[in-house]
Design an enzyme around this catalytic site. Structure first.
Site, PDB file in Angstrom:
ATOM      1  N   TYR A 142     -10.841   3.316  -4.453  1.00 45.56           N
ATOM      2  CA  TYR A 142     -10.864   2.219  -5.194  1.00 45.56           C
ATOM      3  C   TYR A 142      -9.919   2.449  -6.569  1.00 45.56           C
ATOM      4  CZ  TYR A 142     -12.762  -2.102  -7.443  1.00 45.56           C
ATOM      5  OH  TYR A 142     -13.006  -3.182  -8.116  1.00 45.56           O
ATOM      6  N   LYS A 170      -8.975   0.209  -1.362  1.00 46.17           N
ATOM      7  CA  LYS A 170      -9.068  -1.104  -2.239  1.00 46.17           C
ATOM      8  C   LYS A 170      -8.103  -1.218  -3.491  1.00 46.17           C
ATOM      9  CE  LYS A 170     -12.194  -4.343  -4.594  1.00 46.17           C
ATOM     10  NZ  LYS A 170     -13.673  -4.318  -5.266  1.00 46.17           N
TER      11      LYS A 170
END
Length: 302
Positions: A142, A170
């Site tokens: 992330y 992500k």
């Protein structure tokens, strides 16, 4: 590079970063979490991120995190991928929480860049590798420098891609040039981490979205992603324009978890919009602005 259009990836293409429902006295409401998970999957999500940023993970205890993993797994496991948010700025704590999540049987781990400490890129890489090596569960990195204060440099991401358990990213950085390089040189699957850039990300080669606005417009985001995958960019652009005021309402007026819970309450999905300090619910001025945004999209609540 992997063919992102050939098959639906193991994590899915439409993932909601779920809010964590609370009771009026501030306790985690696992029953509401399970019901919300079922609704999201019924409406088109094929993946759910549990106790990520939007799930207020930083104010949950380990027991509460694990309780959320278990509640959502029991509710929709087998129907959607369950991705557990187990990253913190403490590597040892992240390893511990990741192992607890693995014991529950989650399908993936979302690991955020270590925030606050501001490690070097060597430290960032060592952090991710230690967590990824602690279980057999696939990892989604992330990258969100707006919260972590540091990025995952492209060179670091390329080296991390060699780890067998690190499979996805992500991206909430929106550096399309950097992402293009990583996509070209690795098999990492990219997900938009910005609701408003889903179309742009997928045009670049991302496989889908990990979203927040997807709580309140799930079916429309499903249609957007399906249109892109069908190469129907005319329909995708139309949906993207229609979603803009909803994204604006959910992501720009107050913190995303705060706005999502407020709108879910108006929709009758959640019984309240309780958040934990330091988050607070919207004030009257913010509520008016959010309502005005939603009204542009034809979403009017009494």
């Amino acid at each position: 590079m992997a063919d992102t259009s050939a098959n639906i990836p193991a994590f899915g293409t439409l993932l909601t970063a779920m809010v964590t429902p609370f009771t009026v006295d501030g306790k985690v409401d696992y029953q509401q979490a399970a019901e919300l998970a079922v609704k999201l999957v019924d409406d088109g999500c094929d993946g759910l991120v549990v106790t990520g940023t939007t799930g207020e993970t930083s104010t949950l205890t380990d027991d509460e995190n694990v309780g959320m993993f278990r509640a959502v797994k029991e509710a929709v496991g087998g129907r959607a991928a369950i991705i557990a948010g187990t990253g913190t700025n403490d590597t040892a704590h992240s390893v511990h929480l990741s192992r607890l999540a693995a014991d529950v049987g989650v399908d993936g781990l979302l690991i955020v860049t270590p925030y606050y400490n501001k490690p070097s890129q060597a430290g960032v890489r060592a952090h991710f590798e230690a967590i990824a090596s602690s279980t057999d569960v696939p990892v989604m990195l992330y990258d969100i420098p707006g919260r972590s204060s540091i990025q995952i440099a492209p060179e670091t991401m390329i080296r991390l891609a060699a780890h067998p358990n690190i499979v996805a990213v992500k991206d909430a950085k929106a550096d399309f040039a950097a992402a293009t390089r990583v996509m070209a040189e690795t098999d990492l699957l990219f997900y938009s981490g910005d609701d408003g850039l889903t179309l742009q990300w997928m045009a670049l080669g991302a496989v889908g979205l990990v979203g927040v606005t997807t709580h309140v417009a799930t079916r429309r985001f499903r249609e957007l992603i399906d249109a892109v995958n069908a190469n129907d960019f005319g329909t995708a652009r139309k949906i993207n324009f229609e979603l803009e005021p909803v994204i604006r309402a959910t992501m720009t007026r107050v913190q995303g978890a705060v706005a999502a819970k407020q709108i879910l309450k108006w929709q009758g999905v959640l019984p309240n919009s309780v958040v934990r300090l330091p988050l607070v619910e919207p004030d009257e001025t913010e509520i008016v602005t959010i309502r005005e945004d939603l009204a542009e999209a034809g979403m009017v609540f009494s």
